[in-house]
Design an enzyme around this catalytic site. Structure first.
Site, mmCIF file in Angstrom:
data_model
loop_
_atom_site.group_PDB
_atom_site.id
_atom_site.type_symbol
_atom_site.label_atom_id
_atom_site.label_comp_id
_atom_site.label_asym_id
_atom_site.label_seq_id
_atom_site.Cartn_x
_atom_site.Cartn_y
_atom_site.Cartn_z
ATOM 1 N N ASP A 1 -11.519 3.285 4.146
ATOM 2 C CA ASP A 1 -11.973 1.889 4.092
ATOM 3 C C ASP A 1 -13.503 1.799 3.998
ATOM 4 O OD1 ASP A 1 -10.035 -0.168 4.129
ATOM 5 O OD2 ASP A 1 -9.550 0.221 6.236
ATOM 6 N N GLN B 1 -5.141 -1.330 9.725
ATOM 7 C CA GLN B 1 -5.108 -2.676 9.147
ATOM 8 C C GLN B 1 -5.815 -3.669 10.067
ATOM 9 O OE1 GLN B 1 -3.818 -3.350 6.131
ATOM 10 N NE2 GLN B 1 -3.806 -5.573 6.181
ATOM 11 N N LYS C 1 0.840 -1.200 0.000
ATOM 12 C CA LYS C 1 0.000 0.000 0.000
ATOM 13 C C LYS C 1 0.873 1.247 0.000
ATOM 14 C CE LYS C 1 -3.910 -2.172 2.304
ATOM 15 N NZ LYS C 1 -4.428 -2.643 3.598
HETATM 16 N N1 LIG Z 1 -8.410 -2.007 7.146
HETATM 17 C C1 LIG Z 1 -8.174 -2.927 6.228
HETATM 18 N N2 LIG Z 1 -8.475 -2.676 4.934
HETATM 19 C C2 LIG Z 1 -8.221 -3.594 3.962
HETATM 20 O O1 LIG Z 1 -8.519 -3.353 2.772
HETATM 21 C C3 LIG Z 1 -7.614 -4.841 4.338
HETATM 22 C C4 LIG Z 1 -7.329 -5.044 5.698
HETATM 23 N N3 LIG Z 1 -7.623 -4.091 6.615
HETATM 24 N N4 LIG Z 1 -6.763 -6.202 6.112
HETATM 25 C C5 LIG Z 1 -6.378 -7.238 5.172
HETATM 26 C C6 LIG Z 1 -7.244 -7.208 3.951
HETATM 27 C C7 LIG Z 1 -6.690 -7.973 2.763
HETATM 28 N N5 LIG Z 1 -6.475 -6.979 1.734
HETATM 29 C C8 LIG Z 1 -5.875 -7.264 0.504
HETATM 30 C C9 LIG Z 1 -5.345 -6.293 -0.314
HETATM 31 C C10 LIG Z 1 -4.689 -6.623 -1.486
HETATM 32 C C11 LIG Z 1 -4.550 -7.932 -1.876
HETATM 33 C C12 LIG Z 1 -3.793 -8.274 -3.117
HETATM 34 O O2 LIG Z 1 -3.267 -7.392 -3.781
HETATM 35 N N6 LIG Z 1 -3.690 -9.550 -3.477
HETATM 36 C C13 LIG Z 1 -2.929 -9.986 -4.647
HETATM 37 C C14 LIG Z 1 -1.756 -10.872 -4.301
HETATM 38 C C15 LIG Z 1 -1.768 -11.459 -2.924
HETATM 39 C C16 LIG Z 1 -0.547 -12.309 -2.579
HETATM 40 O O3 LIG Z 1 0.239 -12.700 -3.481
HETATM 41 O O4 LIG Z 1 -0.403 -12.588 -1.381
HETATM 42 C C17 LIG Z 1 -3.833 -10.723 -5.608
HETATM 43 O O5 LIG Z 1 -4.902 -11.193 -5.198
HETATM 44 O O6 LIG Z 1 -3.486 -10.828 -6.775
HETATM 45 C C18 LIG Z 1 -5.097 -8.904 -1.084
HETATM 46 C C19 LIG Z 1 -5.759 -8.583 0.086
HETATM 47 C C20 LIG Z 1 -6.835 -5.757 2.198
HETATM 48 N N7 LIG Z 1 -7.323 -5.833 3.435
#
Ligand SMILES: Nc1nc(=O)c2c([nH]1)NC[C@@H]1CN(c3ccc(C(=O)N[C@@H](CCC(=O)O)C(=O)O)cc3)C=[N+]21
Ligand SMILES: [Mg+2]
Length: 296
Positions: A120, A97, A53
């Site tokens: 968020d 987070q 991020k």
């Molecule tokens: N307050 C808060 N807001 C959030 O938005 C939040 C959070 N907490 N806690 C955790 C989760 C999870 N999350 C992700 C973001 C990007 C990918 C992402 O980019 N994933 C890639 C690769 C993942 C990898 O390779 O591990 C994909 O799906 O292609 C995944 C999951 C946001 N979250």
């Protein structure tokens, strides 16, 4: 075979548009848009997300403020940091987070964030704004899903949409957004009787249950558009290794669906791109600078 919905490529395009608008904002406001990310504890997966991020925030020309707190941080200390970020004029968006360590109450912490910096979209004020059609902030993952759906399908009006999962973070806001797009919306969950029968009438399926490869191709209406929100780490064939899978059984679903998001490379990258979009929108509102949101 289903067409693959390339969320990674769509997110890259969105970030390019955000970067252009971000440069214009900095010129107009005399300061860059700013995102503060708060991470409590040392969960390795969360550290990777927070780092990504921060990198993407800076790449889009915005300021990134990372606050890493120890796992035993008290609620009072966390609330004091949020209070400081709420009044910091360099901070337009605040993200805490999740999940938080067990001794911290997520509801209390989210309620402490200024709703106009809640990028968020988790604060009850923003949940209420979404439910009543007022401008506010919409949770990033569901908004990213709707952007992918509109890009592929155009108007969603009148379509049967089935959302599997009823979380506050994905399922419920997803249902609200699809309703606002004039879909006929069904929210299914772990207690739903005969989930395959419910899914079989859907033109749009959004799977957000957190159960690896649960949704099978045989359940789908041929040609359906399938959005897979799941990110599940499961053991790989090679011993000791893991791989990511979604909530949809991609191998069977991709032979029946009209289009499907892959995991990884589907919804995940959209989540971060939409977070940056929400931050830029927050910055314009906070600074009183007009933004053409349709250009994003
Ligand atoms: N307050 C808060 N807001 C959030 O938005 C939040 C959070 N907490 N806690 C955790 C989760 C999870 N999350 C992700 C973001 C990007 C990918 C992402 O980019 N994933 C890639 C690769 C993942 C990898 O390779 O591990 C994909 O799906 O292609 C995944 C999951 C946001 N979250
Ligand atoms: Mg659920």
């Amino acid at each position: 075979m289903a067409e693959v919905i390339d969320g990674k490529a769509f997110a890259e395009g969105l970030r390019e548009r955000i970067a252009v608008a971000s440069t214009a904002f900095t010129a107009a406001a005399g300061r860059p848009a700013g995102l503060a990310v708060v991470l409590v504890g040392e969960d390795p997966a969360s550290q990777v997300y927070v780092r990504n991020k921060g990198k993407q925030t800076v790449a889009c020309g915005m300021a990134s403020f990372e606050h890493k707190l120890p796992a035993d941080t008290t609620e009072a200390d966390l609330l004091a940091l949020i209070a400081q970020l709420n009044t910091d004029p360099a901070v337009d968006g605040i993200l805490v987070q999740l999940p938080l360590p067990a001794h911290l109450n997520e509801q209390t912490v989210i309620a402490a964030i200024n709703p106009d910096k809640d990028v968020d979209g988790f604060h009850v004020v923003n949940v209420g704004r979404l439910a009543t059609g007022m401008p506010g902030f919409v949770p990033c993952t569901p908004l990213g899903c709707v952007m992918l759906l509109r890009d592929r399908l155009g108007s969603l009006a009148g379509m049967e949409a089935v959302v599997i999962g009823r979380s506050n973070i994905v399922g419920k806001p997803m249902a609200q957004l699809l309703l606002a797009e004039s879909c006929t919306v069904t929210v299914a969950h772990s207690r739903t009787h005969d989930l395959p029968a419910v899914v079989s009438r859907a033109d749009i399926v959004v799977a957000a249950v957190g159960r690896p490869e649960m949704v099978k191709g045989a359940w789908l209406k041929p040609g359906a558009t399938v959005i897979d929100v799941g990110i599940n780490r499961v053991p790989a064939a090679e011993p000791g290794k893991t791989r990511l899978v979604g909530d949809v059984d991609y191998a069977s679903a991709s032979t029946v669906a009209g289009a499907i998001t892959p995991v990884p490379g589907g919804v995940g990258p959209m989540t971060i791109a939409v977070l940056l979009r929400n931050t830029l929108v927050a910055a314009h509102r906070n600074a009183g600078v007009v933004l053409d949101e349709s250009a994003l």
